[in-house]
Design an enzyme around this catalytic site. Structure first.
Site: not given
Length: 395
Positions: A84, A113, A131, A133, A135, A219, A265
């Site tokens: 992000c 991570r 991910q 992902d 945004h 979320k 997100h």
């Protein structure tokens, strides 16, 4: 595979797993096409200052790999724990107008991570994962409609793979432990209510979990049960009023004033690693024909017919039908049993008659339908079945 020399919790995708992963990515691109996403690629590393600005360093530092210091330049970098902040920088690269929103930025972004070694678990808990992902930067009046669009995408993904046994969970801030979060009480209340309202609009049955929110916003998590009843978070959607403010993002409103966008997100798969692990268990390896790495096993009755098996494979390759040859020196019954265990959707057996007449003897996985046909007819059957499956996805 995993390798201790490479490092704990760092999965390596082999050839067939990579094929499967790429097809999952193409599926999502297919589903996103009507929504006008812009796909990007960002670096796997970023300046520590980027994550200080976003708040990830303060609130997420213990779960990230420690900063990398470069003494020559006196700079600090971090392996990317989140996509992000990079996407916020893409938004900030030029002025935006209210007419530009929603702006949907998507990435198959690999993040790192630091999970403790005792918490690592196959593909479901790893230190490096990708991910699906995105945004989405929106005006406040667009939050609900955009949130509902993402719910539709996630539910479509679950329908495609037959994930019927899932729960939707609204993950909220813990009001008794506000130090863990950024942003004002008013912003949190507004964003939590936006999720509740979108779920009501979609007629969704949801449960609420206090203390499970991300540090920057609440979320909606989609929890899927695997074959032995464990709950895994796959899809997720998050409403974020905080990161855009921290990055000083803005757009010019209709009245020419400057406003801060809201950021959504979202990740329908969650991570490709965890999604693949749950999918393998859910299907017991019986993947749909469009997805499976191997669609056809070619079984020569004896080595005398290996050349004809190679000719069949060459033709199937030319028709984009994925196949391999089992040319082991084993009896045909053993080959059939072994390839049944591999969950290959189709087998074709080739011997004297097939070689002489340009045929294949088709056998469907599970001991079902069997038939003899021209290799051209067989290839057309596979392609038609894949086309029908993809058509069903597009509906």
């Amino acid at each position: 595979m995993f390798s201790d020399r490479v490092g704990k919790g760092l999965p390596i995708w082999l050839a067939k797993g990579t094929q499967l992963r790429l097809r999952l990515q193409e599926l999502l691109r297919r589903l996103l096409k009507p929504y006008n996403y812009q796909e990007v690629i960002t670096p796997g590393i970023g300046s520590k200052n980027l994550y200080v600005t976003s708040g990830h360093y303060a609130h997420y530092g213990k779960d990230a790999f420690q900063p990398i210091h470069t003494p020559e330049e006196d700079e600090e970098y971090m392996l990317k724990p989140m996509n992000c902040p990079h996407h916020c920088e893409i938004y900030a690269r030029k002025p935006r107008s209210y007419k530009d929103l929603p702006l949907r930025i998507a990435e198959f972004g690999t993040v790192m991570r630091y999970e403790k070694s005792g918490e690592l678990h196959g593909l479901t808990r790893v230190r490096s994962f990708t991910q699906d992902d995105a945004h989405i930067f929106v005006r406040p009046d667009q939050v609900k409609a955009e949130f509902e669009n993402v719910i539709d995408i996630i539910q479509k993904v679950f329908t495609v793979f037959g994930f019927d046994n899932y729960e939707a969970q609204i993950s909220l801030r813990d009001p008794k432990d506000t130090e863990k979060y950024i942003g004002s009480d008013e912003i949190w209340e507004e964003s939590q209510n936006a999720i509740r309202e979108a779920c009501r609009e979609k007629g969704m049955k949801v449960r609420e979990e206090v203390g499970e929110a991300a540090f920057y916003g609440p979320k909606l998590d989609f929890m899927v049960k695997d074959a032995i009843g464990r709950r895994w978070q796959l899809g997720t959607i998050q409403v974020d009023y905080n990161l855009p403010a921290r990055f000083k993002l803005e757009y010019t409103a209709e009245d020419n004033s400057k406003k801060v966008p809201v950021m959504i997100h979202r990740a329908p798969f969650g991570s490709l690693e965890r999604f693949t692990a749950v999918l393998i268990e859910h299907t017991a390896g019986h993947f749909p024909l469009w997805l499976t790495p191997d669609q056809v096993a070619i079984l020569p009755i004896s080595e005398k017919f290996n050349d004809y098996a190679a000719a069949v494979k060459k033709y199937l390759d030319s028709q984009d039908v994925r196949s391999y040859i089992d040319d082991r020196n084993e009896k045909i019954g053993r080959k059939i049993r072994d390839n049944e265990l591999k969950r290959v959707p189709y087998m074709v057996i080739v011997g004297e008659k097939e070689s002489a007449e340009g045929l294949v003897s088709m056998r469907k996985q599970g001991g079902g339908e069997q038939a003899s046909m021209k290799m051209e007819e067989f290839a057309r059957r596979i392609k038609d079945e894949v086309a029908d499956q993809l058509k069903e996805i597009d509906r």
